[in-house]
Design an enzyme around this catalytic site. Structure first.
Site, PDB file in Angstrom:
ATOM      1  N   HIS A 162     -32.385 -47.192  41.513  1.00  0.00           N
ATOM      2  CA  HIS A 162     -31.372 -47.502  40.491  1.00  0.00           C
ATOM      3  C   HIS A 162     -30.039 -46.813  40.788  1.00  0.00           C
ATOM      4  CE1 HIS A 162     -31.684 -43.474  38.715  1.00  0.00           C
ATOM      5  NE2 HIS A 162     -32.988 -43.559  38.895  1.00  0.00           N
ATOM      6  N   SER A 236     -25.816 -49.986  43.207  1.00  0.00           N
ATOM      7  CA  SER A 236     -24.770 -48.975  43.099  1.00  0.00           C
ATOM      8  C   SER A 236     -25.106 -47.712  43.902  1.00  0.00           C
ATOM      9  CB  SER A 236     -24.571 -48.683  41.613  1.00  0.00           C
ATOM     10  OG  SER A 236     -23.422 -47.929  41.419  1.00  0.00           O
ATOM     11  N   ASP A 380     -15.980 -56.621  39.727  1.00  0.00           N
ATOM     12  CA  ASP A 380     -16.508 -55.255  39.638  1.00  0.00           C
ATOM     13  C   ASP A 380     -15.365 -54.247  39.517  1.00  0.00           C
ATOM     14  OD1 ASP A 380     -17.802 -52.797  40.087  1.00  0.00           O
ATOM     15  OD2 ASP A 380     -19.350 -53.769  41.281  1.00  0.00           O
ATOM     16  N   HIS A 408     -19.904 -55.007  37.648  1.00  0.00           N
ATOM     17  CA  HIS A 408     -20.857 -54.058  38.221  1.00  0.00           C
ATOM     18  C   HIS A 408     -22.270 -54.224  37.655  1.00  0.00           C
ATOM     19  CE1 HIS A 408     -21.473 -50.619  40.745  1.00  0.00           C
ATOM     20  NE2 HIS A 408     -22.045 -49.942  39.774  1.00  0.00           N
TER      21      HIS A 408
HETATM   22  C1  LIG Z   1     -19.245 -56.368  32.462  1.00  0.00           C
HETATM   23  O1  LIG Z   1     -19.016 -57.524  31.686  1.00  0.00           O
HETATM   24  C2  LIG Z   1     -19.706 -57.536  30.453  1.00  0.00           C
HETATM   25  C3  LIG Z   1     -19.524 -58.897  29.795  1.00  0.00           C
HETATM   26  O2  LIG Z   1     -18.405 -59.544  30.250  1.00  0.00           O
HETATM   27  C4  LIG Z   1     -19.188 -56.397  29.600  1.00  0.00           C
HETATM   28  O3  LIG Z   1     -19.852 -56.388  28.351  1.00  0.00           O
HETATM   29  C5  LIG Z   1     -19.439 -55.090  30.315  1.00  0.00           C
HETATM   30  O4  LIG Z   1     -18.904 -54.011  29.578  1.00  0.00           O
HETATM   31  C6  LIG Z   1     -18.842 -55.118  31.710  1.00  0.00           C
HETATM   32  N1  LIG Z   1     -19.301 -53.941  32.404  1.00  0.00           N
HETATM   33  C7  LIG Z   1     -18.552 -53.217  33.242  1.00  0.00           C
HETATM   34  C8  LIG Z   1     -19.202 -52.034  33.848  1.00  0.00           C
HETATM   35  O5  LIG Z   1     -17.403 -53.497  33.497  1.00  0.00           O
END
Ligand SMILES: *[C@@H]1O[C@H](CO)[C@@H](O)[C@H](O)[C@H]1NC(C)=O
Ligand SMILES: CC(=O)N[C@H]1CO[C@H](CO)[C@@H](O)[C@@H]1O
Length: 432
Positions: A162, A236, A380, A408
């Site tokens: 992980h 990751s 990402d 990500h």
């Molecule tokens: C990735 O995208 C989702 C939905 O669009 C969002 O809820 C989430 O916070 C995002 N995560 C990151 C690590 O940017």
């Protein structure tokens, strides 16, 4: 710094100047806060435990590390090369006055006063086993009488690693249920909680180097189950450990799947350059600011962990009340399940310090022709897309898949079924 702010192209943009000035002030305050907290923790550690825990504020620690324990370059330079204006000035004449011992005493494995001492956090100490927590999904077909199935093939093993501040639940919840029946029949899946995270041991007499992480995986999975052939899947930060493990077992590894691997190109500033690239000191967005504070400021970070990780059970109750849910999402539960010591050292020694070792590992894997598949989301925000290019440059045979509109986490969580199919395809195609 200030000069740079008020000169050149920025001079034309008052908004930019304002933001830069604000950011300069905020990080200056954090410098001061970290400096003060260093003194505070020395005092508190002395009070509760009779001795201050070693920290990286001391200037001469640098020499001691480089001669003593850092012979193989295992400790990241970012641990002791994070500049702090107040420390540089020897502010108030305090810095360096305390004689710290760099060695963490072997006997001291219990929780620090600032860490959580709940049963689930300390269970590894009471049962006397210093092995990782491993979640195993056995093949549904019976392989006990013979290690081969009816078609003459042995069961396939897969090890899942992980990312930072996660645990084995990530794979168990998101990927295992979506694997197809035929694959479940003859695949044994091992999802580990990495050293210092989830339900695995979090010793304080450890620097959480890549070597430490590898040794624990060997001790908990590879040796006890006598794995002489396996696939690797990592997300990751787990990708760095996976590559190191694969290079060590290049004859046994059949395929490696890397999701959003943080492989930063090594520039002239070495480990520190990686840290600057990974977590810029920025105020916005909040995720960036949070990671900057946690990665640049040892004592501020320890205070955040003191508030959050030490009281994770209380927070779980509060979040449940607020969201009116009986069960929290597994990622919310995993997030604070580490100590400051384990998170801090893993962040620096694995992510920042690991960058300089990747070239060597990938070379071994290229020569051994180990199948490498890379999956990366084009949205990402945590690991930039250019990391894919770093891999391609070092291991030209790696296959890279860019997923549109995935970040990500949604690169897996937003497309669980597709990802499961992708894994199955990778494992099958590496057998022929
Ligand atoms: C990735 O995208 C989702 C939905 O669009 C969002 O809820 C989430 O916070 C995002 N995560 C990151 C690590 O940017
Ligand atoms: C086909 C299948 O089993 N799909 C499952 C994928 O995983 C999610 C939960 O993670 C389940 O809700 C789906 O049923």
């Amino acid at each position: 710094m200030l000069l740079a702010i008020f000169s050149g192209k920025w001079a034309l943009n008052p908004g930019r100047i304002l933001i830069s000035a604000l950011s300069f002030i905020v990080f200056l305050i954090l410098d001061l806060l970290d400096f003060i907290l260093c003194i505070f923790y020395r005092f508190m550690d002395g009070f509760w435990e009779g001795q201050a825990s070693p920290c990286y504020c001391e200037k001469n620690g640098e020499q001691r590390i480089s001669v003593g324990e850092n012979e193989e370059g295992e400790l990241s330079e970012t641990l002791y090369r994070r500049e702090n204006v107040f420390r540089e000035m020897g502010f108030l004449g305090f810095s360096g006055k305390w004689e710290n011992s760099r060695k963490i005493e072997a006997g001291k494995i219990g929780a620090r006063w600032s860490d959580c001492g709940c049963q689930s956090c300390l269970s590894w100490m009471s049962n006397g086993e210093d092995k990782l927590h491993v979640c195993i999904s056995e093949p549904t077909r019976d392989f006990t009488d013979t290690d081969k199935d009816s078609s003459g093939k042995p069961a396939e093993n897969v090890i899942f690693l992980h990312g930072f501040l996660c645990s084995s639940s990530f794979w168990r919840e998101a990927v295992f249920p979506n694997l197809s029946e035929p694959v479940k029949q003859n695949h044994r899946l091992f999802a580990v909680d990495l050293l210092g995270f989830g339900r695995s041991p979090k010793p304080r007499n450890c620097f959480y180097t890549i070597k430490d992480h590898l040794e624990m995986i060997e001790k908990s999975v590879i040796c006890p189950f006598q794995l002489n052939s396996f696939h690797l899947v990592a997300h990751s930060m787990g990708c760095i450990i996976a590559i190191a493990l694969a290079a060590k077992y290049s004859k046994s590894v059949k395929s490696i799947t890397l999701v959003a691997p943080p492989f930063f190109p090594l520039k002239d500033r070495g480990d520190v350059g990686v840290l600057e690239k990974l977590v810029e000191k920025r105020l916005w967005p909040p995720l960036k600011f949070g990671s900057a504070v946690m990665s640049w400021y040892e004592h501020v970070g320890r205070s955040v962990c003191f508030l959050v990780c030490r009281n994770h059970r209380t927070w779980e109750r509060i979040v449940k009340l607020l969201t009116r849910r009986r069960d929290l999402h597994y990622m919310t539960i995993d997030l604070p399940r580490h100590t400051h010591h384990s998170g801090w050292h893993t962040m620096h020694n694995v992510i920042c310090g690991g960058a300089k070792l990747m070239g060597g590992y990938l070379k071994v894997l290229t020569e051994a022709r180990v199948k490498i598949s890379v999956v990366h989301g084009d949205k990402d925000q945590v690991v930039p897309m250019e990391c894919c290019n770093t891999i391609k440059a070092m291991a030209p045979h790696a296959e890279v898949d860019i997923i549109r509109d995935a970040n990500h986490s949604t690169v897996i969580l937003g497309r669980k079924k597709e990802f499961a199919r992708y894994l199955e395809y990778t494992w099958l195609s590496s057998q022929s």
